[in-house]
Scaffold this motif. Sequence first.
Motif, PDB file in Angstrom:
ATOM      1  N   LYS A 159       0.827  -1.207   0.000  1.00 59.18           N
ATOM      2  CA  LYS A 159       0.000   0.000   0.000  1.00 59.18           C
ATOM      3  C   LYS A 159       0.863   1.259   0.000  1.00 59.18           C
ATOM      4  O   LYS A 159       0.577   2.229  -0.691  1.00 59.18           O
ATOM      5  N   GLU A 160       1.908   1.229   0.803  1.00 57.09           N
ATOM      6  CA  GLU A 160       2.751   2.404   0.966  1.00 57.09           C
ATOM      7  C   GLU A 160       3.681   2.641  -0.213  1.00 57.09           C
ATOM      8  O   GLU A 160       3.921   3.785  -0.609  1.00 57.09           O
ATOM      9  N   ARG A 174      -3.130  -5.343 -10.109  1.00 56.69           N
ATOM     10  CA  ARG A 174      -3.208  -6.794  -9.996  1.00 56.69           C
ATOM     11  C   ARG A 174      -4.595  -7.263  -9.588  1.00 56.69           C
ATOM     12  O   ARG A 174      -5.109  -8.255 -10.130  1.00 56.69           O
ATOM     13  N   TYR A 175      -5.224  -6.561  -8.653  1.00 54.84           N
ATOM     14  CA  TYR A 175      -6.501  -7.040  -8.103  1.00 54.84           C
ATOM     15  C   TYR A 175      -7.692  -6.172  -8.499  1.00 54.84           C
ATOM     16  O   TYR A 175      -8.783  -6.339  -7.960  1.00 54.84           O
ATOM     17  N   GLU A 176      -7.476  -5.278  -9.464  1.00 57.48           N
ATOM     18  CA  GLU A 176      -8.561  -4.426  -9.988  1.00 57.48           C
ATOM     19  C   GLU A 176      -9.270  -3.684  -8.855  1.00 57.48           C
ATOM     20  O   GLU A 176     -10.501  -3.684  -8.741  1.00 57.48           O
ATOM     21  N   LEU A 177      -8.467  -3.054  -8.014  1.00 55.68           N
ATOM     22  CA  LEU A 177      -8.985  -2.301  -6.875  1.00 55.68           C
ATOM     23  C   LEU A 177      -8.918  -0.803  -7.182  1.00 55.68           C
ATOM     24  O   LEU A 177      -8.096  -0.362  -7.971  1.00 55.68           O
ATOM     25  N   ILE A 226      -7.673   0.915  -1.445  1.00 56.14           N
ATOM     26  CA  ILE A 226      -6.251   0.922  -1.098  1.00 56.14           C
ATOM     27  C   ILE A 226      -5.990   1.724   0.168  1.00 56.14           C
ATOM     28  O   ILE A 226      -5.081   1.415   0.941  1.00 56.14           O
ATOM     29  N   ASN A 227      -6.785   2.738   0.392  1.00 54.69           N
ATOM     30  CA  ASN A 227      -6.597   3.590   1.566  1.00 54.69           C
ATOM     31  C   ASN A 227      -7.222   3.017   2.835  1.00 54.69           C
ATOM     32  O   ASN A 227      -7.100   3.615   3.905  1.00 54.69           O
ATOM     33  N   GLN A 228      -7.853   1.867   2.716  1.00 53.61           N
ATOM     34  CA  GLN A 228      -8.473   1.219   3.873  1.00 53.61           C
ATOM     35  C   GLN A 228      -7.440   0.341   4.588  1.00 53.61           C
ATOM     36  O   GLN A 228      -6.381   0.027   4.052  1.00 53.61           O
TER      37      GLN A 228
END
Length: 280
Positions: free
Chosen positions: A210-211, A220-223, A228-230
């Motif tokens: 994340k960082e 990769r995970y279609e997010l 991501i900020n969670q």
Amino acid sequence: MAVQWFPGHMTKAKKDFEKNLKYNDLVIEVVDARLPRSSENPMLNQIIKNRAKPHLKLLNKSDIADEKVTQQWINFFQKETTISALAVSAKNKKNKVDIKKACMKLVPHRGTSIKPVRAIIIGIPNVGKSSLINLLTQKKIAKTGDVPAVTQMQQRIIVDNDFVLTDTPGLMWHKIESEVQGNYLAASNIIGINAYDETEAALYLLDCLKENYSQSLMDRYELDATIINQPSEDIIEAIAIKKHMLLKGNNPDLRKSAVIILQDYRSQKIGRISLEFPEK
């Protein structure tokens, strides 16, 4: 979580290392380029320091680590320590010449058929030490495997008429106190599966991704960026739902999601990742 993983044969191997160190000119230490600090053995490094032996650190698996970060580590070791460092990959046949040159530079009074370089090679389990030995000899001398602790005995190996290696088993220290360090080692498949929790390791891996590699993680995970900020626990759940990894009652299978994340990191499906950075 303090990870404890110290198979019985390692106690003997540590004593053998101390005994054989005096008969060698230098130490070649193999670490994982993705986590150079966590994959070095502080117990052995103290022994090397006490004996004042020339020390070459090989950052192996550099082909799967972040290239820019690996170069930062090389600069760090050369500027901040007395240790020589070299980025290598057991898959790159040209690295045999690079490793030998680095060793010759450290012990210029050796390196002939009469006085060959005598190097003892060390590393914790599963950092690719045996694969590098096979690269140096151009033969399948040392056993290799994708599980820790394949090599269990010391052996003397003639690489060339001017270069001799003493191989050692992969040596861990008795207790890994740092949670971050232990989980980075677990995520990188360096410690045995029974010594860690897969979900916990995946959470620490996600914290790093994340960082430092958020875009690679999203791709990769279609997010999207809101996920991501969670917290990482929410990301594992989101990936489980996205990939249809569900238990009875349509509940997300968090353990299966964690295992997939670890496997994707290990197989470079997320990209070339480094977990540790010199400035941190």
